[in-house]
Design a protein around this motif. Structure first.
Motif, PDB file in Angstrom:
ATOM      1  N   GLY A  70       0.819  -1.201   0.000  1.00 27.58           N
ATOM      2  CA  GLY A  70       0.000   0.000   0.000  1.00 27.58           C
ATOM      3  C   GLY A  70       0.854   1.253   0.000  1.00 27.58           C
ATOM      4  O   GLY A  70       2.090   1.181   0.132  1.00 27.58           O
ATOM      5  N   LEU A  71       0.205   2.403  -0.153  1.00 24.33           N
ATOM      6  CA  LEU A  71       0.864   3.711  -0.089  1.00 24.33           C
ATOM      7  C   LEU A  71       0.014   4.656   0.739  1.00 24.33           C
ATOM      8  O   LEU A  71      -1.216   4.677   0.619  1.00 24.33           O
ATOM      9  N   ILE A  72       0.681   5.458   1.568  1.00 26.06           N
ATOM     10  CA  ILE A  72       0.026   6.532   2.318  1.00 26.06           C
ATOM     11  C   ILE A  72       0.584   7.852   1.817  1.00 26.06           C
ATOM     12  O   ILE A  72       1.795   8.069   1.810  1.00 26.06           O
ATOM     13  N   LEU A  73      -0.308   8.745   1.387  1.00 26.34           N
ATOM     14  CA  LEU A  73       0.090  10.028   0.797  1.00 26.34           C
ATOM     15  C   LEU A  73      -0.089  11.162   1.797  1.00 26.34           C
ATOM     16  O   LEU A  73      -1.117  11.247   2.475  1.00 26.34           O
ATOM     17  N   PHE A 120      -4.695   2.130  -0.342  1.00 24.50           N
ATOM     18  CA  PHE A 120      -4.410   3.563  -0.298  1.00 24.50           C
ATOM     19  C   PHE A 120      -4.722   4.111   1.085  1.00 24.50           C
ATOM     20  O   PHE A 120      -5.754   3.789   1.674  1.00 24.50           O
ATOM     21  N   GLY A 121      -3.798   4.933   1.592  1.00 24.39           N
ATOM     22  CA  GLY A 121      -3.988   5.571   2.885  1.00 24.39           C
ATOM     23  C   GLY A 121      -3.730   7.055   2.809  1.00 24.39           C
ATOM     24  O   GLY A 121      -3.117   7.555   1.859  1.00 24.39           O
ATOM     25  N   ILE A 122      -4.205   7.779   3.818  1.00 26.82           N
ATOM     26  CA  ILE A 122      -4.070   9.235   3.815  1.00 26.82           C
ATOM     27  C   ILE A 122      -3.380   9.720   5.083  1.00 26.82           C
ATOM     28  O   ILE A 122      -3.551   9.162   6.166  1.00 26.82           O
ATOM     29  N   PHE A 159      -7.204   2.445   3.794  1.00 25.24           N
ATOM     30  CA  PHE A 159      -6.810   1.404   4.742  1.00 25.24           C
ATOM     31  C   PHE A 159      -6.199   1.973   6.010  1.00 25.24           C
ATOM     32  O   PHE A 159      -6.220   1.329   7.058  1.00 25.24           O
ATOM     33  N   GLU A 160      -5.659   3.199   5.947  1.00 23.77           N
ATOM     34  CA  GLU A 160      -5.040   3.785   7.139  1.00 23.77           C
ATOM     35  C   GLU A 160      -5.146   5.294   7.082  1.00 23.77           C
ATOM     36  O   GLU A 160      -4.917   5.918   6.039  1.00 23.77           O
ATOM     37  N   VAL A 161      -5.487   5.895   8.214  1.00 26.36           N
ATOM     38  CA  VAL A 161      -5.498   7.347   8.382  1.00 26.36           C
ATOM     39  C   VAL A 161      -4.377   7.672   9.361  1.00 26.36           C
ATOM     40  O   VAL A 161      -4.406   7.240  10.517  1.00 26.36           O
ATOM     41  N   VAL A 198      -0.942   6.346  14.893  1.00 23.90           N
ATOM     42  CA  VAL A 198      -0.058   7.269  15.609  1.00 23.90           C
ATOM     43  C   VAL A 198      -0.839   8.018  16.692  1.00 23.90           C
ATOM     44  O   VAL A 198      -0.872   7.576  17.818  1.00 23.90           O
ATOM     45  N   SER A 199      -1.466   9.137  16.397  1.00 24.26           N
ATOM     46  CA  SER A 199      -2.347   9.783  17.378  1.00 24.26           C
ATOM     47  C   SER A 199      -3.738   9.199  17.210  1.00 24.26           C
ATOM     48  O   SER A 199      -4.710   9.914  16.985  1.00 24.26           O
ATOM     49  N   GLY A 200      -3.829   7.895  17.328  1.00 26.96           N
ATOM     50  CA  GLY A 200      -5.080   7.207  17.084  1.00 26.96           C
ATOM     51  C   GLY A 200      -5.189   5.957  17.924  1.00 26.96           C
ATOM     52  O   GLY A 200      -4.204   5.506  18.525  1.00 26.96           O
ATOM     53  N   PRO A 201      -6.355   5.343  17.955  1.00 28.11           N
ATOM     54  CA  PRO A 201      -6.610   4.223  18.856  1.00 28.11           C
ATOM     55  C   PRO A 201      -6.266   2.845  18.307  1.00 28.11           C
ATOM     56  O   PRO A 201      -6.364   1.861  19.041  1.00 28.11           O
ATOM     57  N   ASP A 202      -5.867   2.754  17.042  1.00 28.55           N
ATOM     58  CA  ASP A 202      -5.699   1.434  16.413  1.00 28.55           C
ATOM     59  C   ASP A 202      -4.262   0.996  16.262  1.00 28.55           C
ATOM     60  O   ASP A 202      -3.951  -0.196  16.387  1.00 28.55           O
ATOM     61  N   VAL A 203      -3.368   1.925  15.932  1.00 27.65           N
ATOM     62  CA  VAL A 203      -1.984   1.593  15.608  1.00 27.65           C
ATOM     63  C   VAL A 203      -1.061   2.525  16.383  1.00 27.65           C
ATOM     64  O   VAL A 203      -1.243   3.741  16.376  1.00 27.65           O
ATOM     65  N   ARG A 204      -0.071   1.939  17.033  1.00 31.46           N
ATOM     66  CA  ARG A 204       0.860   2.677  17.890  1.00 31.46           C
ATOM     67  C   ARG A 204       2.148   3.025  17.146  1.00 31.46           C
ATOM     68  O   ARG A 204       2.751   2.182  16.489  1.00 31.46           O
TER      69      ARG A 204
END
Length: 475
Positions: A70-73, A120-122, A159-161, A198-204
């Motif tokens: 995937g890619l996060i832009l 795709f992630g943002i 897929f990821e914010v 990161v500043s979120g509840p799912d992924v550290r």
């Protein structure tokens, strides 16, 4: 700590799907690319943004060849310049001369990801140095939510914010209290399968940008680690290039029995993501063309992160032209060959498997293949020394063992003793003491030729599980 309570913490479906992505790319591209900066001021003219050969298809193709999923832009970095024509600010590509003001980098990147089979992630920076309402509380939170909704509703599945914790205003600068609850609810409403990182509840955030990983990475940790203020406190405070290359050893044990011995609060499933850049900086700088990390260095990072119960988010910064630079492309192609070889090789395949006992069984051959099916081994409840033995049809030379546990049941494995038999011998020779496993653990051992491999699970929470066992000869 109640060990049964810890063993019962499991990932949400979105977290499980995210973990299986393993390795994906970050695209830092925006106004800083054209000003040769890392942190812009927010005062830059949109006219500066003018890629002559924007090519997200090249980004996606390069990422795919590197083994990424995937890619996060960076849709908006701290300077506030938006790579899509946001309706809520004039500081966007719509005010540039690029594509006569009709361009949309986010749309082209999302389309390229779809075309090349990537997710795709943002990235949407909460800190915005261009927006006049920043620091005013609710008005800015409304502004941010409106932009977030645009990104969540106009570009297909996300897929990821990625919510950056950086804030460099300083003690005398603007202070914005973000409405994190509202941000999370917005993502859940419009993209319920996306993880918030990161500043979120799912992924550290693993805690640094240098690629450092803990010896034993636990996904079950104290709920307080989701405190966004703590993340912000450890994040970058100034435009300091050295920050991305350093780390401290603070909190190198987050979830072991020892770390949680006196802890009586709630636990959560909060897995780690390792983020680092292929270059010293996050945005492209021509003077760093000779400082691109080598394929071997990147593969070592891959082994530590993806082989250490984390995911790897590797930054690939395009040039002002809108293309990835040749040194980066060449290194990523070489990295991809190593990643693909690792994923396809299992020197233990074809071996005869025996289990000391079975409560949850699986076809023996399935132990050697990567599968999305929930096939795994679990020993009987009264098995005091759960053991897996593989006898090979012919000797093989290896220097690494790869283990995966069934994390949909929780993270249970604490210690495994690995031993081997050399050809022509019956003695078991210890080669590695393996700690936590989680989604995946790559355990290095001395390079040797072996006829059999044995794993003895010596410490675990409730029971161990095993869904994959591999043997590799790694560089």
């Amino acid at each position: 700590m109640d060990i049964d309570y810890a063993a019962g913490i499991v990932p949400a479906p979105r977290q499980l799907a995210w973990q299986r992505q393993e390795f994906y790319g970050f695209i830092h591209f925006g106004m800083n690319t054209f000003t040769d900066q890392e942190w812009g001021t927010g005062q830059e003219s949109p006219a500066l943004f003018n890629p002559t050969h924007l090519d997200p298809r090249q980004w996606a193709d390069t990422a795919r060849r590197a083994g990424m999923t995937g890619l996060i832009l960076t849709c908006k970095h701290h300077d506030g310049f938006c790579l899509w024509p946001s309706r809520y600010t004039d500081h966007t590509v719509a005010q540039s001369t690029w594509r006569d003001g009709q361009g949309d980098v986010v749309a082209e990147t999302a389309q390229a990801c779809w075309e090349f089979g990537l997710k795709f992630g943002i990235y949407l920076s909460p800190w915005d140095r261009a927006e006049p309402t920043y620091g005013t509380g609710t008005p800015y939170n409304d502004f941010y939510i409106n932009q977030l909704i645009e990104l969540l509703t106009q570009y297909g599945p996300i897929f990821e914010v990625w919510l950056d914790g950086a804030n460099g205003e300083g003690p005398n600068g603007k202070k914005q209290h973000y409405d994190w609850t509202r941000i999370y609810e917005t993502v859940r409403r419009y993209q319920p399968e996306a993880v918030i990182a990161v500043s979120g509840p799912d992924v550290r955030w693993v805690g640094n940008e240098a690629g450092h990983t803990r010896t034993d990475e636990w996904s079950v940790v104290p709920a307080g680690l989701r405190d966004t203020e703590k993340t912000a406190d450890r994040s970058q405070k100034a435009d300091d290039a050295a920050f991305a290359q350093t780390y401290t050893l603070a909190d190198d044990d987050l979830g072991s029995r020892q770390a949680l011995a006196d802890y009586t609060g709630p636990l959560v499933w909060y897995p780690a993501e390792v983020n680092t850049s292929i270059r010293p900086g996050w945005f492209y700088h021509a003077d760093q063309d000779t400082a691109v990390k080598s394929a071997d260095a990147l593969f070592a990072l891959y082994q530590q992160a993806v082989g250490g119960n984390a995911t790897l988010l590797l930054n690939l910064p395009p040039m002002p032209s809108g293309q990835l630079a040749e040194p980066d492309v060449a290194v990523l192609a070489a990295l991809g060959r190593q990643v693909h070889a690792f994923q396809q090789e299992n020197l233990l395949a074809g071996g005869q498997v025996t289990f000391s006992s079975v409560q949850q069984g699986m076809p023996a051959g399935s132990l050697f293949t990567h599968s999305t099916q929930s096939e795994y081994w679990q020993p009987a409840a009264d098995d005091s020394a759960p053991t897996v033995t593989v006898v090979l049809p012919h000797p093989v030379t290896l220097n690494a063992l790869v283990l995966q546990e069934e994390i949909s049941r929780g993270q249970h494995i604490e210690t495994v003793q690995a031993a081997v038999q050399r050809p022509g011998t019956t003695a078991w020779e210890p080669v590695a003491t393996i700690g936590t496993v989680g989604y995946q653990r790559i355990a290095r051992m001395p390079e040797m030729t072996v006829q059999a491999v044995r794993l003895v699970f010596t410490q675990y929470r409730q029971f161990p599980t095993l869904r994959y066992l591999g043997g590799n000869l790694l560089t």
